[in-house]
Design a protein around this motif. Structure first.
Motif, PDB file in Angstrom:
ATOM      1  N   GLU A 177      34.345  -2.659   5.402  1.00  0.00           N
ATOM      2  CA  GLU A 177      34.427  -4.056   5.839  1.00  0.00           C
ATOM      3  C   GLU A 177      35.744  -4.702   5.424  1.00  0.00           C
ATOM      4  OE1 GLU A 177      32.732  -7.847   7.262  1.00  0.00           O
ATOM      5  OE2 GLU A 177      32.023  -5.797   7.457  1.00  0.00           O
ATOM      6  N   ARG A 178      36.083  -4.631   4.144  1.00  0.00           N
ATOM      7  CA  ARG A 178      37.295  -5.286   3.652  1.00  0.00           C
ATOM      8  C   ARG A 178      38.556  -4.677   4.274  1.00  0.00           C
ATOM      9  NH1 ARG A 178      37.760  -6.059  -2.703  1.00  0.00           N
ATOM     10  NH2 ARG A 178      35.912  -7.307  -2.172  1.00  0.00           N
ATOM     11  N   LEU A 179      38.577  -3.352   4.411  1.00  0.00           N
ATOM     12  CA  LEU A 179      39.741  -2.686   4.983  1.00  0.00           C
ATOM     13  C   LEU A 179      39.937  -3.079   6.446  1.00  0.00           C
ATOM     14  CD1 LEU A 179      42.031  -0.616   4.938  1.00  0.00           C
ATOM     15  CD2 LEU A 179      40.332   1.162   5.468  1.00  0.00           C
ATOM     16  N   LEU A 180      38.853  -3.076   7.215  1.00  0.00           N
ATOM     17  CA  LEU A 180      38.953  -3.420   8.629  1.00  0.00           C
ATOM     18  C   LEU A 180      39.391  -4.861   8.831  1.00  0.00           C
ATOM     19  CD1 LEU A 180      35.817  -1.600  10.074  1.00  0.00           C
ATOM     20  CD2 LEU A 180      38.213  -1.049  10.517  1.00  0.00           C
ATOM     21  N   ARG A 181      38.880  -5.755   8.010  1.00  0.00           N
ATOM     22  CA  ARG A 181      39.288  -7.158   8.133  1.00  0.00           C
ATOM     23  C   ARG A 181      40.759  -7.329   7.755  1.00  0.00           C
ATOM     24  NH1 ARG A 181      35.532 -10.667   9.526  1.00  0.00           N
ATOM     25  NH2 ARG A 181      33.318 -10.195   9.208  1.00  0.00           N
ATOM     26  N   ALA A 182      41.199  -6.584   6.739  1.00  0.00           N
ATOM     27  CA  ALA A 182      42.611  -6.647   6.339  1.00  0.00           C
ATOM     28  C   ALA A 182      43.509  -6.103   7.449  1.00  0.00           C
ATOM     29  CB  ALA A 182      42.832  -5.859   5.050  1.00  0.00           C
ATOM     30  N   LEU A 183      43.088  -5.011   8.081  1.00  0.00           N
ATOM     31  CA  LEU A 183      43.852  -4.441   9.189  1.00  0.00           C
ATOM     32  C   LEU A 183      43.906  -5.403  10.371  1.00  0.00           C
ATOM     33  CD1 LEU A 183      42.680  -0.702   9.208  1.00  0.00           C
ATOM     34  CD2 LEU A 183      44.961  -1.574   8.628  1.00  0.00           C
ATOM     35  N   ALA A 184      42.769  -6.064  10.639  1.00  0.00           N
ATOM     36  CA  ALA A 184      42.721  -7.041  11.733  1.00  0.00           C
ATOM     37  C   ALA A 184      43.675  -8.201  11.458  1.00  0.00           C
ATOM     38  CB  ALA A 184      41.294  -7.555  11.914  1.00  0.00           C
ATOM     39  N   ASP A 185      43.681  -8.692  10.210  1.00  0.00           N
ATOM     40  CA  ASP A 185      44.580  -9.787   9.837  1.00  0.00           C
ATOM     41  C   ASP A 185      46.041  -9.362   9.972  1.00  0.00           C
ATOM     42  OD1 ASP A 185      42.454 -11.437   9.280  1.00  0.00           O
ATOM     43  OD2 ASP A 185      42.494 -11.083   7.120  1.00  0.00           O
ATOM     44  N   LEU A 186      46.353  -8.158   9.472  1.00  0.00           N
ATOM     45  CA  LEU A 186      47.725  -7.665   9.508  1.00  0.00           C
ATOM     46  C   LEU A 186      48.202  -7.460  10.942  1.00  0.00           C
ATOM     47  CD1 LEU A 186      50.217  -6.595   8.030  1.00  0.00           C
ATOM     48  CD2 LEU A 186      49.137  -4.323   7.989  1.00  0.00           C
ATOM     49  N   LEU A 187      47.349  -6.884  11.770  1.00  0.00           N
ATOM     50  CA  LEU A 187      47.701  -6.627  13.166  1.00  0.00           C
ATOM     51  C   LEU A 187      47.927  -7.935  13.918  1.00  0.00           C
ATOM     52  CD1 LEU A 187      48.097  -4.455  15.319  1.00  0.00           C
ATOM     53  CD2 LEU A 187      45.645  -4.538  15.765  1.00  0.00           C
ATOM     54  N   ALA A 188      47.016  -8.888  13.726  1.00  0.00           N
ATOM     55  CA  ALA A 188      47.138 -10.180  14.406  1.00  0.00           C
ATOM     56  C   ALA A 188      48.404 -10.911  13.965  1.00  0.00           C
ATOM     57  CB  ALA A 188      45.908 -11.036  14.116  1.00  0.00           C
ATOM     58  N   LEU A 189      48.675 -10.892  12.661  1.00  0.00           N
ATOM     59  CA  LEU A 189      49.861 -11.576  12.131  1.00  0.00           C
ATOM     60  C   LEU A 189      51.145 -10.924  12.632  1.00  0.00           C
ATOM     61  CD1 LEU A 189      51.015 -13.739  10.245  1.00  0.00           C
ATOM     62  CD2 LEU A 189      50.869 -12.079   8.366  1.00  0.00           C
ATOM     63  N   THR A 190      51.174  -9.583  12.652  1.00  0.00           N
ATOM     64  CA  THR A 190      52.369  -8.864  13.093  1.00  0.00           C
ATOM     65  C   THR A 190      52.657  -9.119  14.561  1.00  0.00           C
ATOM     66  OG1 THR A 190      51.965  -7.112  11.460  1.00  0.00           O
ATOM     67  CG2 THR A 190      53.448  -6.594  13.296  1.00  0.00           C
ATOM     68  N   LEU A 191      51.627  -9.043  15.399  1.00  0.00           N
ATOM     69  CA  LEU A 191      51.810  -9.281  16.829  1.00  0.00           C
ATOM     70  C   LEU A 191      52.259 -10.717  17.095  1.00  0.00           C
ATOM     71  CD1 LEU A 191      48.773  -7.385  18.397  1.00  0.00           C
ATOM     72  CD2 LEU A 191      51.187  -6.816  18.653  1.00  0.00           C
ATOM     73  N   THR A 192      51.588 -11.668  16.448  1.00  0.00           N
ATOM     74  CA  THR A 192      51.943 -13.080  16.665  1.00  0.00           C
ATOM     75  C   THR A 192      53.375 -13.353  16.237  1.00  0.00           C
ATOM     76  OG1 THR A 192      49.633 -13.726  16.283  1.00  0.00           O
ATOM     77  CG2 THR A 192      51.291 -15.460  16.160  1.00  0.00           C
ATOM     78  N   ALA A 193      53.745 -12.857  15.049  1.00  0.00           N
ATOM     79  CA  ALA A 193      55.105 -13.069  14.544  1.00  0.00           C
ATOM     80  C   ALA A 193      56.138 -12.415  15.458  1.00  0.00           C
ATOM     81  CB  ALA A 193      55.227 -12.511  13.129  1.00  0.00           C
ATOM     82  N   GLY A 194      55.831 -11.217  15.943  1.00  0.00           N
ATOM     83  CA  GLY A 194      56.759 -10.520  16.819  1.00  0.00           C
ATOM     84  C   GLY A 194      56.984 -11.256  18.120  1.00  0.00           C
ATOM     85  N   PHE A 195      55.911 -11.702  18.750  1.00  0.00           N
ATOM     86  CA  PHE A 195      56.039 -12.436  20.010  1.00  0.00           C
ATOM     87  C   PHE A 195      56.720 -13.795  19.807  1.00  0.00           C
ATOM     88  CE2 PHE A 195      52.442  -9.726  21.625  1.00  0.00           C
ATOM     89  CZ  PHE A 195      53.149  -9.171  22.682  1.00  0.00           C
ATOM     90  N   VAL A 196      56.327 -14.511  18.763  1.00  0.00           N
ATOM     91  CA  VAL A 196      56.859 -15.853  18.518  1.00  0.00           C
ATOM     92  C   VAL A 196      58.341 -15.805  18.142  1.00  0.00           C
ATOM     93  CG1 VAL A 196      56.743 -17.783  16.876  1.00  0.00           C
ATOM     94  CG2 VAL A 196      54.656 -16.931  17.941  1.00  0.00           C
ATOM     95  N   SER A 197      58.790 -14.705  17.544  1.00  0.00           N
ATOM     96  CA  SER A 197      60.183 -14.618  17.098  1.00  0.00           C
ATOM     97  C   SER A 197      61.178 -14.761  18.248  1.00  0.00           C
ATOM     98  CB  SER A 197      60.419 -13.283  16.373  1.00  0.00           C
ATOM     99  OG  SER A 197      60.310 -12.183  17.271  1.00  0.00           O
ATOM    100  N   VAL A 198      60.772 -14.360  19.466  1.00  0.00           N
ATOM    101  CA  VAL A 198      61.701 -14.427  20.601  1.00  0.00           C
ATOM    102  C   VAL A 198      62.012 -15.872  21.006  1.00  0.00           C
ATOM    103  CG1 VAL A 198      62.124 -13.722  22.977  1.00  0.00           C
ATOM    104  CG2 VAL A 198      61.020 -12.140  21.395  1.00  0.00           C
ATOM    105  N   PRO A 199      61.007 -16.716  21.302  1.00  0.00           N
ATOM    106  CA  PRO A 199      61.356 -18.109  21.634  1.00  0.00           C
ATOM    107  C   PRO A 199      62.026 -18.840  20.477  1.00  0.00           C
ATOM    108  CG  PRO A 199      58.973 -17.847  21.403  1.00  0.00           C
ATOM    109  CD  PRO A 199      59.555 -16.480  21.442  1.00  0.00           C
ATOM    110  N   VAL A 200      61.628 -18.521  19.253  1.00  0.00           N
ATOM    111  CA  VAL A 200      62.265 -19.172  18.097  1.00  0.00           C
ATOM    112  C   VAL A 200      63.738 -18.787  18.029  1.00  0.00           C
ATOM    113  CG1 VAL A 200      62.346 -19.233  15.568  1.00  0.00           C
ATOM    114  CG2 VAL A 200      60.145 -19.387  16.747  1.00  0.00           C
ATOM    115  N   ALA A 201      64.037 -17.520  18.318  1.00  0.00           N
ATOM    116  CA  ALA A 201      65.430 -17.055  18.300  1.00  0.00           C
ATOM    117  C   ALA A 201      66.265 -17.754  19.373  1.00  0.00           C
ATOM    118  CB  ALA A 201      65.479 -15.541  18.497  1.00  0.00           C
ATOM    119  N   VAL A 202      65.654 -17.989  20.533  1.00  0.00           N
ATOM    120  CA  VAL A 202      66.375 -18.696  21.603  1.00  0.00           C
ATOM    121  C   VAL A 202      66.581 -20.153  21.223  1.00  0.00           C
ATOM    122  CG1 VAL A 202      66.297 -19.440  24.017  1.00  0.00           C
ATOM    123  CG2 VAL A 202      65.535 -17.139  23.403  1.00  0.00           C
ATOM    124  N   MET A 203      65.542 -20.783  20.672  1.00  0.00           N
ATOM    125  CA  MET A 203      65.634 -22.198  20.284  1.00  0.00           C
ATOM    126  C   MET A 203      66.684 -22.419  19.204  1.00  0.00           C
ATOM    127  SD  MET A 203      61.782 -23.805  20.300  1.00  0.00           S
ATOM    128  CE  MET A 203      60.921 -22.448  19.479  1.00  0.00           C
TER     129      MET A 203
END
Length: 208
Positions: A177-203
């Motif tokens: 349970e704890r490992l899967l939730r940690a992986l879910a958090d890490l995956l969600a954070l990594t994807l969000t940060a990666g996608f968001v970095s592009v518009p932030v870089a342009v701005m």
């Protein structure tokens, strides 16, 4: 629901990796865009590989939407009367999965019309020049707002969806349970940060 979700998750990982090539300049990013149209050559004709990916993604999106509808109807039949109190342990991501899905569906349509067909693109859309098109899109306030809201929805959707898929496919257990939730958090954070970095870089002018 789980299988179609994992197919789309795999696409998101590949997509964010491709998006980050924008930081290496227009030549490399435009070359990446060109490669997408010739991948599989010379076995496949021009854009056939890309269309195979599109068809597979469309099938996954359709299967995911139908599954969501079926599960929603099943839940209503099982309990037609709503809970008096909110269920303990239900996270914000869990409670917003349905609306998050609607937001993402609308975003996909807008994203295609903006950066694939150029129908709603701000400025002069240039076919074959994705770098310039990306800069155009994120040089507008509404382009940034739409994209950032959608990427936050992606993060919440992935966070809950990854863990739920693990349970559905029999991977989850009390010990994991704890490992899967940690992986879910890490995956969600990594994807969000990666996608968001592009518009932030342009701005901020890092990408121009």
């Amino acid at each position: 629901m789980a299988v179609s979700g994992l197919v789309m998750l795999g696409y998101l990982v590949a997509h964010v990796a491709g998006n980050l090539k924008v930081f290496f300049g227009p030549e490399e990013f435009n070359a990446y865009g060109h490669w997408l149209r010739v991948m599989g050559a010379p076995v496949l004709h021009h854009e056939w590989g890309l269309w195979l990916v599109r068809v597979a993604l469309l099938a996954a999106v359709a299967a995911h939407a139908v599954s969501a509808y079926q599960l929603s109807r099943r839940d209503l039949r099982a309990r037609p009367t709503a809970y008096v109190h909110r269920r303990k342990g239900a996270t914000y991501a869990t409670r917003t999965m349905r609306w998050g899905g609607v937001i993402l569906a609308l975003f996909i349509v807008w994203h295609i019309l903006d950066l694939t067909t150029g129908t709603v693109h701000a400025g002069g859309f240039e076919a074959g020049k994705p770098y310039q098109n990306v800069v155009d899109t994120f040089s507008t306030w509404y382009g940034n707002v739409i994209y950032l809201v959608a990427m936050l929805a992606v993060g919440l959707h992935v966070r809950h969806g990854f863990w739920s898929a693990a349970q559905t496919l029999g991977v989850g257990s009390a010990r994991r349970e704890r490992l899967l939730r940690a992986l879910a958090d890490l995956l969600a954070l990594t994807l969000t940060a990666g996608f968001v970095s592009v518009p932030v870089a342009v701005m901020t002018g890092l990408v121009n």
